[in-house]
Scaffold this active site. Structure first.
Site, PDB file in Angstrom:
ATOM      1  N   GLU A 210       2.582   4.696  -3.994  1.00  0.00           N
ATOM      2  CA  GLU A 210       2.865   5.735  -5.117  1.00  0.00           C
ATOM      3  C   GLU A 210       3.800   6.753  -5.471  1.00  0.00           C
ATOM      4  OE1 GLU A 210      -1.143   4.990  -3.898  1.00  0.00           O
ATOM      5  OE2 GLU A 210      -0.183   5.591  -2.839  1.00  0.00           O
TER       6      GLU A 210
ATOM      7  N   ASP B 259       0.881  -1.301   0.266  1.00  0.00           N
ATOM      8  CA  ASP B 259       0.107   0.051  -0.088  1.00  0.00           C
ATOM      9  C   ASP B 259       1.057   1.142  -0.231  1.00  0.00           C
ATOM     10  OD1 ASP B 259      -2.860   1.657   0.080  1.00  0.00           O
ATOM     11  OD2 ASP B 259      -2.759   1.548   2.338  1.00  0.00           O
TER      12      ASP B 259
END
Length: 928
Positions: free
Chosen positions: A515, A512
């Site tokens: 980005e 997770d």
């Protein structure tokens, strides 16, 4: 005067080299003109031209425009064909600003609904561009030289460009434009290298010399697929732009975004820059996929992939037209000619790589929440699921299992029993998955936290421009960020996982925040001044800055600067994680990642992020999962029942029904909300959820075979209807239904308070999955009964689905007898297949350790043919054959020539039970 092509699907023949001709000579110096777009366009265009000139003359006579006179060339450009010359956001574009760029300025109606609207500042037909100075044949295609003689309005124009064209296959064209004199950053992605020039390409390619442009046509129809003469090519160091006409408005792909499957071309802009934000319309989301699929008139399809990882935006306009803008790298295009949409996606994956074969347990039901609070509470949920005999293959934990939210730690109080929980899961043939974040806590006393100490010692974290550690903030507080572009980081990641696995023997990993997400903008010290963090042009990113909620674009990584690598961060972490799992477990890896980039299907699946417990979020999950099917990441799903907010029993029941047909099916919930696993609801809702999960588990042999075909040749698993019915225009915008493979139609309920659903049923015979009753559709919307406990499923005529008696885990299910569902076509034929292996070993197909069977029906004879056999197939039997659409009651049924009892119902369903046939043995069954 240079003259740009008017957007049209019937482009006049340019004065250019027809590149499919052999031995084309170098172009002489000088100016080869593209035929003006009005030639051959008839009286209508002539009238527009005459009208424009008349208006201009009258304006001059009557006092003219307020300000400088508007030249006729600007009036000639229709609104829908105006390509934006001043795309900068947060700037009020004035006539003075516009004309300083040499562009046309015409005010138009203000945009509605937050869209950009018609650009006020747009390129005139004679805006300076590149000239194609030379073009020479090569073994694979050709090489050309592009020259710009007039600078544009962005700094560091590159005046000489190299054009490389390779006819890689008959259905794939590769066009690359880069600096002719100096190397530039290119995406470090392994792509296939063509060894010879395509012999019979189904496309033809023309060039305009001055201004330079590419015109690509489909040979069979003459359709113009690309026409880049519609606007000037710009290639500056940090601003690259190329535009094209489109042959239709049916455009898909270009992720990751939330919206309908079919994009609106009404002046919308899609930004590609990985960002941590709850899925919201118009925002750039977690992943970047610069690929689109376009359906042409008549049902043909093509795709375009721009291999570029820099911040990017794609502007769509109703002409129809499209503009690519990126702020680094090169223009490296692959064009896939299909000609049908399934083939386009296969051809795309031939370049980026086919997806990994998941373990069978990955296709079972997964359960998670943030906020279990303890391993004992997690364990209680697992036990409740078992108590109600609700299928479950994997239990997950979110970051609350960690000690202080630090990777590779366990909360010693609340999760002390975690190793025992994992042991219990394994005893019950279930699996455990945990979350990891790439931000590594940096504030622990030296010597107390090995992951940071060792990563720092080896130099494995992102650094500032000054070579200092870049510190941001994520869940554990101040953090450093692992540099997965460094191969040494992969080894460090493996060692951390090995140490943790020795304590908690996890089976899969959930990566997770990759980005990468940062609770600060840039770093604890912000970002330095300079053109990496503040480029001359910033695409329309959320937050108006490249560093918004991530690290500085100027951050140093092993392979390049973060400016170039940002969109690759999730891909590189997924690659490291999958590799580590293989080395630790020696089995197929299971990885689910939030951030993604092309080729990531080789290493991970994806979930659609932090959605909300709302009906519209449930709907948006369908275009989301179908888009990722286009992107070559078939293992995809959304958080069932919604992540944030509080679900309702009705919403969660309907969502469990839909989610049972996500390729990746996980119910996930946030902290401080009421539980939403199936066990907490009323008996009626719990039963409905259990039943639909049992239906999913019964279909695991079919789903597993679809994933094999995805792994082998790039087939999609979850599939838009238009893939199978590309010439049925009614399917082109459908995104409230979908198919599994070619043949299973899923029509979920997506709104509250209803007991029916209206869905499109394409032309042909379809059978109710549960009863076998038939529907003969002319291609129409049909209203279907849908009480709360029912999900509508229909089997397409001509299909054979391998199913199995469901159990509470995939391992239990795979030991049960198979039931083959035959859906006869109107001509009484059918076909299907089954891939079978041990469900978890590496490279079973490549090593030959599998069984593959083909099922066929013709002339009332069902045949099972074993094309490849392995020992696993001897351990399972075929128990039942159900044949839908048998029009006449049989008098007898023969199994391998021996008469066999059967049943036949009034709805034309023939069932033969108690077959007891080994999967490893071929057989035939005939009804007379």
């Amino acid at each position: 005067m240079k003259s740009y092509q008017k957007l049209t699907t019937a482009v006049p023949q340019p004065a250019a080299c027809r590149v499919e001709e052999e031995g084309a000579a170098p172009m002489p110096a000088g100016r080869g003109k593209l035929a003006p777009w009005w030639v051959g366009s008839g009286l209508l265009v002539a009238a527009v031209l005459l009208s424009a000139i008349t208006v201009w003359v009258l304006r001059q006579v009557s006092g003219g425009w307020p300000g400088p006179a508007l030249p006729p060339k600007c009036l000639l450009v229709p609104e829908s064909h105006r390509f934006d010359c001043y795309p900068e956001r947060r700037v009020v574009v004035t006539q003075e600003l516009c004309e300083s760029r040499g562009c046309c300025f015409i005010e138009s109606s203000p945009p509605v609904g937050g869209k950009r609207g018609v650009p006020w500042c747009f390129y005139p037909p004679d805006f300076p561009s590149y000239t194609l100075e030379s073009l020479n044949q090569t073994v694979l295609g050709m090489v050309g030289l592009l020259v710009r003689r007039e600078k544009t309005y962005y700094p560091r124009d590159i005046e000489m460009l190299r054009l490389d064209v390779e006819f890689e296959t008959d259905t794939r064209l590769h066009i690359k434009i880069t600096d002719a004199a100096n190397p530039r950053y290119e995406v470090p992605l392994e792509v296939p290298r063509a060894m010879k020039r395509a012999e019979n390409p189904i496309y033809s390619l023309d060039f305009s010399r001055d201004p330079f442009g590419v015109l690509l046509r489909r040979r069979a129809t003459g359709t113009v697929l690309l026409n880049t003469t519609v606007a000037p090519l710009i290639f500056a160091d940090q601003f690259l732009q190329i535009a094209t006409s489109l042959p239709s408005r049916f455009l898909y792909g270009l992720g990751e975004h939330r919206g309908t499957l079919l994009h609106s071309l009404d002046w919308s802009t899609l930004t590609l820059w990985a960002r941590d934000v709850s899925p919201t319309e118009s925002f750039n989301l977690y992943g970047a996929h610069p690929f689109y699929l376009l359906m042409e008139e008549g049902g043909d399809a093509h795709g375009v992939f721009l291999l570029n990882s820099n911040a990017m935006e794609v502007a769509l306009q109703p002409a129809p037209g499209l503009t690519w803008r990126t702020i680094g790298g090169v223009l490296d295009f692959y064009i896939f000619l299909g000609p049908d949409p399934n083939m386009v996606i296969q051809q795309y994956q031939q370049v980026i790589g086919f997806p990994a074969m998941p373990p069978l347990w990955a296709l079972g039901f997964h359960l998670c929440r943030w906020g279990y609070g303890s391993s004992n509470e997690t364990w209680q949920t697992v036990r409740a699921m078992r108590n109600y005999q609700i299928p479950q293959d994997a239990q997950w934990n979110d970051i609350d299992y960690m000690d202080g939210y630090r990777d590779f730690t366990v909360d010693p109080q609340k999760f002390a029993s975690l190793p025992s929980l994992v042991e219990d899961l394994h005893k019950h043939r279930q699996h455990y998955v945990m979350i990891l974040d790439p931000g590594i806590s940096s504030t622990n006393p030296h010597g107390s936290y090995w992951p940071f100490d060792e990563g720092l010692r080896r130099g494995l974290f992102l650094n500032t421009t000054q070579g200092q550690l870049l510190i941001g903030q994520v869940w554990p507080g101040f953090t450093a960020f692992a540099d997965f572009s460094n191969p040494d980081t992969h080894q460090w990641w493996l060692e951390n996982l090995q140490r943790f696995h020795a304590h908690v023997p996890f089976d899969g990993l959930w990566i997770d925040m990759n980005e990468p997400s940062n609770f600060m903008d840039g770093s604890e010290h912000g970002c330095p001044p300079g053109e990496l963090d503040s480029p001359p042009y910033t695409p329309a990113v959320l937050g108006d800055s490249l560093s918004a909620k991530t690290v500085c674009a100027s951050a140093k990584q092993k392979a390049s600067v973060h400016y170039n690598l940002h969109n690759l961060y999730g891909l590189m972490e997924a690659k490291a994680t999958a590799s580590a799992l293989i080395q630790i477990r020696g089995k197929r890896p299971f990885v689910i990642s939030r951030s993604t980039f092309p080729s990531q299907g080789q290493y991970s699946g994806h979930w659609l992020g932090d959605n909300r417990s709302q009906w519209k979020d449930m709907y948006y999950s369908i275009p989301g999962l179908l888009s990722f099917s286009l992107f070559g990441i078939p293992l995809v799903g959304a958080d069932i029942c919604g992540f944030s907010g509080s679900t309702s029993e009705e919403l969660c029941t309907r969502w469990m029904q839909l989610g049972a047909f996500y390729p990746f099916a996980r119910n996930h919930n946030t902290q401080n909300e009421k539980a939403q696993d199936p066990t907490v609801f009323s008996p009626a809702a719990r039963t409905a959820m259990k039943d639909v999960l049992l239906t999913r588990y019964s279909l695991l042999p079919f789903l597993y075979t679809l994933f094999h075909r995805a792994h082998l040749q790039g087939d999609t698993v979850a599939r838009p209807l238009f893939f199978e019915f590309p010439r049925d225009v009614a399917t082109l915008g459908l995104d409230r239904q979908f198919l599994w493979g070619r043949s299973l139609l899923v029509t979920p309920v997506l709104e509250p308070g209803v007991d029916s659903v209206t869905g499109y049923v394409p032309r042909g015979v379809w059978y109710d999955f549960y009863t076998g009753s038939s529907v003969n559709s002319s291609g129409e919307m049909l209203k279907m009964s849908a009480p709360l406990e029912h999900l509508n499923l229909h089997v397409r005529e001509g299909a054979i689905l391998p199913t199995q008696k469901p159990g509470t885990t995939s391992e239990v299910t795979r030991e049960n007898p198979l039931r083959l569902i035959v859906a006869l076509s109107s001509s009484a034929t059918a076909w299907g297949d089954l891939f079978w292996d041990d469900g978890e070993s590496l490279d079973t197909f490549e090593r030959g350790s599998y069984s593959y069977l083909v099922f066929n029906v013709t002339q009332n004879i069902f045949t099972s043919t074993v094309l490849h056999a392995s020992t696993e197939a001897t351990e399972v039997t075929i128990g039942t054959l159900s044949i839908f659409g048998v029009r006449e009651p049989p008098s007898k049924v023969l199994l391998n020539g021996q008469e066999k009892p059967f049943s036949y119902l009034d709805n034309q369903v023939l069932t033969v039970s108690d077959l007891g046939l080994s999967l490893s043995q071929g057989f035939s069954l005939q009804w007379l």
